[in-house]
Design a protein around this motif. Sequence first.
Motif, PDB file in Angstrom:
ATOM      1  N   GLU A  23      74.994 -26.844  18.465  1.00  0.00           N
ATOM      2  CA  GLU A  23      73.728 -26.385  17.885  1.00  0.00           C
ATOM      3  C   GLU A  23      73.252 -25.105  18.574  1.00  0.00           C
ATOM      4  OE1 GLU A  23      71.178 -29.774  18.237  1.00  0.00           O
ATOM      5  OE2 GLU A  23      71.917 -30.677  16.381  1.00  0.00           O
ATOM      6  N   ALA A  24      73.427 -25.036  19.898  1.00  0.00           N
ATOM      7  CA  ALA A  24      73.026 -23.830  20.627  1.00  0.00           C
ATOM      8  C   ALA A  24      73.895 -22.642  20.206  1.00  0.00           C
ATOM      9  CB  ALA A  24      73.140 -24.063  22.128  1.00  0.00           C
ATOM     10  N   ARG A  25      75.188 -22.881  20.047  1.00  0.00           N
ATOM     11  CA  ARG A  25      76.090 -21.800  19.633  1.00  0.00           C
ATOM     12  C   ARG A  25      75.757 -21.338  18.214  1.00  0.00           C
ATOM     13  NH1 ARG A  25      78.285 -17.241  20.314  1.00  0.00           N
ATOM     14  NH2 ARG A  25      80.275 -16.968  19.280  1.00  0.00           N
ATOM     15  N   LEU A  26      75.439 -22.265  17.326  1.00  0.00           N
ATOM     16  CA  LEU A  26      75.070 -21.882  15.967  1.00  0.00           C
ATOM     17  C   LEU A  26      73.783 -21.066  15.950  1.00  0.00           C
ATOM     18  CD1 LEU A  26      75.970 -25.078  13.925  1.00  0.00           C
ATOM     19  CD2 LEU A  26      77.095 -22.863  13.844  1.00  0.00           C
ATOM     20  N   ALA A  27      72.845 -21.409  16.828  1.00  0.00           N
ATOM     21  CA  ALA A  27      71.615 -20.627  16.924  1.00  0.00           C
ATOM     22  C   ALA A  27      71.921 -19.208  17.409  1.00  0.00           C
ATOM     23  CB  ALA A  27      70.632 -21.309  17.866  1.00  0.00           C
ATOM     24  N   GLU A  28      72.861 -19.089  18.365  1.00  0.00           N
ATOM     25  CA  GLU A  28      73.278 -17.761  18.836  1.00  0.00           C
ATOM     26  C   GLU A  28      73.914 -16.958  17.706  1.00  0.00           C
ATOM     27  OE1 GLU A  28      75.966 -18.110  22.113  1.00  0.00           O
ATOM     28  OE2 GLU A  28      74.542 -19.234  23.337  1.00  0.00           O
ATOM     29  N   ILE A  29      74.756 -17.616  16.928  1.00  0.00           N
ATOM     30  CA  ILE A  29      75.448 -16.925  15.832  1.00  0.00           C
ATOM     31  C   ILE A  29      74.444 -16.469  14.789  1.00  0.00           C
ATOM     32  CG2 ILE A  29      77.066 -17.272  13.915  1.00  0.00           C
ATOM     33  CD1 ILE A  29      78.709 -19.059  15.828  1.00  0.00           C
ATOM     34  N   LYS A  30      73.455 -17.300  14.481  1.00  0.00           N
ATOM     35  CA  LYS A  30      72.437 -16.915  13.497  1.00  0.00           C
ATOM     36  C   LYS A  30      71.625 -15.719  13.965  1.00  0.00           C
ATOM     37  CE  LYS A  30      71.750 -21.363  11.220  1.00  0.00           C
ATOM     38  NZ  LYS A  30      70.789 -22.446  10.941  1.00  0.00           N
ATOM     39  N   ALA A  31      71.451 -15.589  15.274  1.00  0.00           N
ATOM     40  CA  ALA A  31      70.659 -14.489  15.827  1.00  0.00           C
ATOM     41  C   ALA A  31      71.457 -13.187  15.930  1.00  0.00           C
ATOM     42  CB  ALA A  31      70.126 -14.873  17.199  1.00  0.00           C
ATOM     43  N   MET A  32      72.768 -13.246  15.708  1.00  0.00           N
ATOM     44  CA  MET A  32      73.611 -12.047  15.850  1.00  0.00           C
ATOM     45  C   MET A  32      73.372 -11.060  14.713  1.00  0.00           C
ATOM     46  SD  MET A  32      77.298 -13.457  16.965  1.00  0.00           S
ATOM     47  CE  MET A  32      77.583 -14.281  18.491  1.00  0.00           C
ATOM     48  N   PHE A  51      75.318  -8.933  12.377  1.00  0.00           N
ATOM     49  CA  PHE A  51      76.679  -8.802  11.884  1.00  0.00           C
ATOM     50  C   PHE A  51      77.006  -7.391  11.411  1.00  0.00           C
ATOM     51  CE2 PHE A  51      75.991 -13.382  11.569  1.00  0.00           C
ATOM     52  CZ  PHE A  51      77.154 -13.856  12.147  1.00  0.00           C
ATOM     53  N   LYS A  52      75.996  -6.596  11.130  1.00  0.00           N
ATOM     54  CA  LYS A  52      76.241  -5.239  10.646  1.00  0.00           C
ATOM     55  C   LYS A  52      76.846  -4.353  11.733  1.00  0.00           C
ATOM     56  CE  LYS A  52      72.660  -5.411   7.153  1.00  0.00           C
ATOM     57  NZ  LYS A  52      71.397  -4.853   6.661  1.00  0.00           N
ATOM     58  N   SER A  53      76.554  -4.653  12.987  1.00  0.00           N
ATOM     59  CA  SER A  53      77.074  -3.831  14.069  1.00  0.00           C
ATOM     60  C   SER A  53      78.425  -4.333  14.578  1.00  0.00           C
ATOM     61  CB  SER A  53      76.069  -3.803  15.232  1.00  0.00           C
ATOM     62  OG  SER A  53      75.920  -5.098  15.762  1.00  0.00           O
ATOM     63  N   MET A  54      78.949  -5.415  14.010  1.00  0.00           N
ATOM     64  CA  MET A  54      80.221  -5.988  14.462  1.00  0.00           C
ATOM     65  C   MET A  54      81.380  -5.461  13.643  1.00  0.00           C
ATOM     66  SD  MET A  54      79.348  -9.958  14.894  1.00  0.00           S
ATOM     67  CE  MET A  54      78.666 -10.594  16.381  1.00  0.00           C
ATOM     68  N   SER A  55      82.559  -5.511  14.256  1.00  0.00           N
ATOM     69  CA  SER A  55      83.765  -5.127  13.523  1.00  0.00           C
ATOM     70  C   SER A  55      84.220  -6.322  12.673  1.00  0.00           C
ATOM     71  CB  SER A  55      84.873  -4.721  14.488  1.00  0.00           C
ATOM     72  OG  SER A  55      85.302  -5.848  15.232  1.00  0.00           O
ATOM     73  N   LYS A  56      85.129  -6.049  11.752  1.00  0.00           N
ATOM     74  CA  LYS A  56      85.612  -7.113  10.866  1.00  0.00           C
ATOM     75  C   LYS A  56      86.350  -8.192  11.641  1.00  0.00           C
ATOM     76  CE  LYS A  56      85.892  -4.578   6.574  1.00  0.00           C
ATOM     77  NZ  LYS A  56      86.699  -4.247   5.404  1.00  0.00           N
ATOM     78  N   SER A  57      87.082  -7.796  12.677  1.00  0.00           N
ATOM     79  CA  SER A  57      87.828  -8.791  13.448  1.00  0.00           C
ATOM     80  C   SER A  57      86.880  -9.714  14.211  1.00  0.00           C
ATOM     81  CB  SER A  57      88.789  -8.108  14.419  1.00  0.00           C
ATOM     82  OG  SER A  57      88.071  -7.316  15.347  1.00  0.00           O
ATOM     83  N   GLU A  83      86.574 -13.785  13.719  1.00  0.00           N
ATOM     84  CA  GLU A  83      86.657 -14.747  14.821  1.00  0.00           C
ATOM     85  C   GLU A  83      85.475 -15.713  14.796  1.00  0.00           C
ATOM     86  OE1 GLU A  83      86.951 -12.603  18.479  1.00  0.00           O
ATOM     87  OE2 GLU A  83      88.883 -11.712  17.946  1.00  0.00           O
ATOM     88  N   ILE A  84      84.293 -15.196  14.503  1.00  0.00           N
ATOM     89  CA  ILE A  84      83.108 -16.053  14.450  1.00  0.00           C
ATOM     90  C   ILE A  84      83.217 -17.034  13.287  1.00  0.00           C
ATOM     91  CG2 ILE A  84      80.616 -16.053  14.002  1.00  0.00           C
ATOM     92  CD1 ILE A  84      80.478 -13.503  15.688  1.00  0.00           C
TER      93      ILE A  84
END
Length: 103
Positions: A45-54, A56-62, A66-67
Amino acid sequence: MKNFILLLALFFTVNAADAAIDAKPGKTPKTELTEAQLIRKAEMEARLAEIKAMDFKSMSKSEIKEIKEEMKLMKEEARATGNGIYLSVGAIIIIILLLILLV
């Protein structure tokens, strides 16, 4: 219409039989989560909260890929510990087609 009524009767009969099987004495009740599973659940649940807060526009496709793979693995792990019946999309489509053809 007659086929539809027969199909509904069959459906309710199967559900009633399933409920009768579940109500038998001596059948083990659903188990609660162990402490290790509760800890893992909190971590997920903590990891999912971190992922939701990320962002994604500044991340690369790879990185995004992975996420997504990580989230799929967490979903599979959660399903393995839970009790339930899961229907795939294909199974639902087949059921709907059978209902259409029988009516």
